[in-house]
Design a protein around this motif. Structure first.
Motif, PDB file in Angstrom:
ATOM      1  N   VAL A   1      45.209  47.813  43.758  1.00 49.80           N
ATOM      2  CA  VAL A   1      45.404  46.404  43.401  1.00 49.80           C
ATOM      3  C   VAL A   1      44.315  45.931  42.448  1.00 49.80           C
ATOM      4  O   VAL A   1      44.589  45.326  41.399  1.00 49.80           O
ATOM      5  CB  VAL A   1      45.436  45.520  44.668  1.00 49.80           C
ATOM      6  CG1 VAL A   1      45.492  44.039  44.271  1.00 49.80           C
ATOM      7  CG2 VAL A   1      46.631  45.883  45.537  1.00 49.80           C
ATOM      8  N   TRP A   2      43.062  46.226  42.803  1.00 47.84           N
ATOM      9  CA  TRP A   2      41.958  45.825  41.944  1.00 47.84           C
ATOM     10  C   TRP A   2      42.000  46.558  40.601  1.00 47.84           C
ATOM     11  O   TRP A   2      41.696  45.969  39.549  1.00 47.84           O
ATOM     12  CB  TRP A   2      40.625  46.079  42.642  1.00 47.84           C
ATOM     13  CG  TRP A   2      40.275  45.016  43.625  1.00 47.84           C
ATOM     14  CD1 TRP A   2      40.327  45.092  44.984  1.00 47.84           C
ATOM     15  CD2 TRP A   2      39.827  43.690  43.329  1.00 47.84           C
ATOM     16  NE1 TRP A   2      39.948  43.906  45.564  1.00 47.84           N
ATOM     17  CE2 TRP A   2      39.631  43.027  44.566  1.00 47.84           C
ATOM     18  CE3 TRP A   2      39.571  42.999  42.140  1.00 47.84           C
ATOM     19  CZ2 TRP A   2      39.189  41.704  44.633  1.00 47.84           C
ATOM     20  CZ3 TRP A   2      39.138  41.683  42.220  1.00 47.84           C
ATOM     21  CH2 TRP A   2      38.946  41.049  43.451  1.00 47.84           C
ATOM     22  N   ALA A   3      42.356  47.819  40.632  1.00 52.81           N
ATOM     23  CA  ALA A   3      42.410  48.597  39.389  1.00 52.81           C
ATOM     24  C   ALA A   3      43.421  48.010  38.414  1.00 52.81           C
ATOM     25  O   ALA A   3      43.156  47.912  37.208  1.00 52.81           O
ATOM     26  CB  ALA A   3      42.756  50.057  39.700  1.00 52.81           C
ATOM     27  N   VAL A   4      44.581  47.596  38.928  1.00 52.48           N
ATOM     28  CA  VAL A   4      45.600  46.993  38.068  1.00 52.48           C
ATOM     29  C   VAL A   4      45.120  45.648  37.532  1.00 52.48           C
ATOM     30  O   VAL A   4      45.274  45.345  36.334  1.00 52.48           O
ATOM     31  CB  VAL A   4      46.931  46.824  38.832  1.00 52.48           C
ATOM     32  CG1 VAL A   4      47.905  45.967  38.034  1.00 52.48           C
ATOM     33  CG2 VAL A   4      47.542  48.187  39.129  1.00 52.48           C
ATOM     34  N   LEU A   5      44.536  44.820  38.395  1.00 47.92           N
ATOM     35  CA  LEU A   5      44.042  43.513  37.952  1.00 47.92           C
ATOM     36  C   LEU A   5      42.952  43.656  36.898  1.00 47.92           C
ATOM     37  O   LEU A   5      42.919  42.908  35.908  1.00 47.92           O
ATOM     38  CB  LEU A   5      43.517  42.722  39.153  1.00 47.92           C
ATOM     39  CG  LEU A   5      44.568  42.241  40.157  1.00 47.92           C
ATOM     40  CD1 LEU A   5      43.902  41.574  41.348  1.00 47.92           C
ATOM     41  CD2 LEU A   5      45.555  41.283  39.498  1.00 47.92           C
ATOM     42  N   ILE A   6      42.071  44.619  37.087  1.00 45.01           N
ATOM     43  CA  ILE A   6      41.018  44.866  36.101  1.00 45.01           C
ATOM     44  C   ILE A   6      41.626  45.307  34.772  1.00 45.01           C
ATOM     45  O   ILE A   6      41.184  44.879  33.698  1.00 45.01           O
ATOM     46  CB  ILE A   6      40.027  45.920  36.629  1.00 45.01           C
ATOM     47  CG1 ILE A   6      39.203  45.325  37.783  1.00 45.01           C
ATOM     48  CG2 ILE A   6      39.097  46.417  35.515  1.00 45.01           C
ATOM     49  CD1 ILE A   6      38.372  46.350  38.543  1.00 45.01           C
ATOM     50  N   ALA A   7      42.656  46.149  34.832  1.00 46.41           N
ATOM     51  CA  ALA A   7      43.320  46.606  33.611  1.00 46.41           C
ATOM     52  C   ALA A   7      43.982  45.443  32.876  1.00 46.41           C
ATOM     53  O   ALA A   7      43.951  45.369  31.642  1.00 46.41           O
ATOM     54  CB  ALA A   7      44.345  47.684  33.940  1.00 46.41           C
TER      55      ALA A   7
ATOM     56  N   VAL B   1      52.236  56.508  40.760  1.00 47.41           N
ATOM     57  CA  VAL B   1      51.413  56.306  39.561  1.00 47.41           C
ATOM     58  C   VAL B   1      52.311  56.019  38.360  1.00 47.41           C
ATOM     59  O   VAL B   1      52.072  55.071  37.588  1.00 47.41           O
ATOM     60  CB  VAL B   1      50.529  57.531  39.290  1.00 47.41           C
ATOM     61  CG1 VAL B   1      49.805  57.378  37.951  1.00 47.41           C
ATOM     62  CG2 VAL B   1      49.515  57.717  40.410  1.00 47.41           C
ATOM     63  N   LEU B   2      53.351  56.832  38.185  1.00 52.28           N
ATOM     64  CA  LEU B   2      54.278  56.619  37.074  1.00 52.28           C
ATOM     65  C   LEU B   2      54.904  55.233  37.129  1.00 52.28           C
ATOM     66  O   LEU B   2      55.026  54.544  36.112  1.00 52.28           O
ATOM     67  CB  LEU B   2      55.379  57.684  37.095  1.00 52.28           C
ATOM     68  CG  LEU B   2      54.975  59.096  36.655  1.00 52.28           C
ATOM     69  CD1 LEU B   2      56.106  60.070  36.945  1.00 52.28           C
ATOM     70  CD2 LEU B   2      54.630  59.118  35.178  1.00 52.28           C
ATOM     71  N   ILE B   3      55.301  54.820  38.313  1.00 52.52           N
ATOM     72  CA  ILE B   3      55.967  53.524  38.466  1.00 52.52           C
ATOM     73  C   ILE B   3      55.006  52.372  38.187  1.00 52.52           C
ATOM     74  O   ILE B   3      55.325  51.443  37.431  1.00 52.52           O
ATOM     75  CB  ILE B   3      56.573  53.395  39.880  1.00 52.52           C
ATOM     76  CG1 ILE B   3      57.731  54.377  40.043  1.00 52.52           C
ATOM     77  CG2 ILE B   3      57.050  51.967  40.141  1.00 52.52           C
ATOM     78  CD1 ILE B   3      58.227  54.511  41.477  1.00 52.52           C
ATOM     79  N   VAL B   4      53.827  52.432  38.792  1.00 50.73           N
ATOM     80  CA  VAL B   4      52.887  51.317  38.668  1.00 50.73           C
ATOM     81  C   VAL B   4      52.418  51.134  37.230  1.00 50.73           C
ATOM     82  O   VAL B   4      52.421  50.009  36.703  1.00 50.73           O
ATOM     83  CB  VAL B   4      51.682  51.517  39.611  1.00 50.73           C
ATOM     84  CG1 VAL B   4      50.601  50.469  39.339  1.00 50.73           C
ATOM     85  CG2 VAL B   4      52.134  51.435  41.064  1.00 50.73           C
ATOM     86  N   VAL B   5      52.016  52.216  36.553  1.00 52.12           N
ATOM     87  CA  VAL B   5      51.504  52.057  35.185  1.00 52.12           C
ATOM     88  C   VAL B   5      52.603  51.651  34.214  1.00 52.12           C
ATOM     89  O   VAL B   5      52.330  51.025  33.186  1.00 52.12           O
ATOM     90  CB  VAL B   5      50.803  53.340  34.681  1.00 52.12           C
ATOM     91  CG1 VAL B   5      49.587  53.657  35.516  1.00 52.12           C
ATOM     92  CG2 VAL B   5      51.743  54.523  34.628  1.00 52.12           C
TER      93      VAL B   5
END
Length: 269
Positions: free
Chosen positions: A7-13, A157-161
């Motif tokens: 969650v944090w990794a996506v928000l940071i991105a 990973v494929l779905i989230v990115v």
């Protein structure tokens, strides 16, 4: 580590995405007028440099991660992977444009307009590469892909990115002028994200993903269309990109696969 939690990794991105675009473009905006010939070149170079700096800082100080994980490999395979990605991305968009024209949901741009643009093709490609393809792939299919791979399954990973990258495009400028078309534009962006993520998974490096992203925009520059039914054309492009991603992920006959692809194979067995 908190910064590497999905969650944090996506928000940071997401924050880094906006920071690299606006922060990287700031020197050009301060130094030049929009009509100045140097405005766009300086702007896109700034975006690339900002992306490199932000990704380094995020990995060094927030995630305590090695730079190697972003997949900017220095090997003889980098250029072939990049070129293969360009061909794959361009083929997807050219094929979908041709199908759209055949179905009557788009028309080719007049030849006189296309011919006038061709001499500037190298410049257009360089602007796409430095302003969008490289910085966005470094962040999403480089840094975020690597970060999520330590916490999530290969399919996740494929779905989230792909989905998170595509969702951000609800804010992008586009010909979409209805809520339905805006959502379909997001779907197309998810398709781009999936094809690029497949390239990262396939090769274990980010270069082919950069190529796919560059090729997508290059195909639209080389053989552009005018929309008649824009929503239908967006669906066609999204499907073409999804098929491209699946083809990239297809197992080679010799059985040699990238690490994430092997994980996908284990999940399906």
């Amino acid at each position: 580590m908190k910064a590497t939690h999905p969650v944090w990794a996506v928000l940071i991105a997401v924050v880094a995405m906006f920071a690299q675009v606006y922060g990287g473009s700031l020197p050009a905006m301060l130094l030049f007028d929009r009509g100045d010939p140097l405005y766009q070149p300086v702007g896109v170079i700034g975006v690339t440099l900002a992306s490199l700096g932000l990704v380094y800082l995020i990995r060094r100080f927030l995630g305590r991660q090695s730079w190697r994980g972003v997949g900017l490999t220095r090997s003889w395979r980098a250029v072939p992977h990049l070129l293969a990605g360009v061909l794959a991305g361009a083929a997807a968009v050219i094929a979908s444009n041709a199908l759209s024209v055949a179905l009557g949901v788009a028309t080719w741009l007049p030849w006189d307009v296309m011919r006038a643009q061709l001499p500037y093709l190298p410049l257009y490609v360089a602007i796409v590469l430095l302003g969008q393809a490289f910085p966005e792939e470094l962040l999403w299919r480089g840094h975020l892909f690597d970060t999520l791979s330590g916490r999530l399954s290969p399919r996740a990973v494929l779905i989230v990115v792909s989905v998170c990258f595509g969702a951000l495009h609800i804010l992008s400028r586009s010909p979409a002028d209805t809520p339905a078309e805006r959502l379909l534009y997001v779907l197309q962006a998810i398709g781009i994200g999936f094809a690029c993520a497949a390239a990262r998974a396939r090769t274990g490096a980010v270069w082919m993903a950069v190529g796919v992203h560059t090729g997508f925009h290059t195909g639209n520059i080389v053989l552009p269309t005018q929309d008649v039914q824009y929503g239908v054309q967006l669906v066609i492009v999204a499907c073409a990109l999804a098929v491209t991603g699946l083809l990239i992920l297809a197992r080679r006959r010799d059985g040699h696969t990238a690490p994430l692809e092997r994980g996908l194979a284990r999940e399906s067995s």
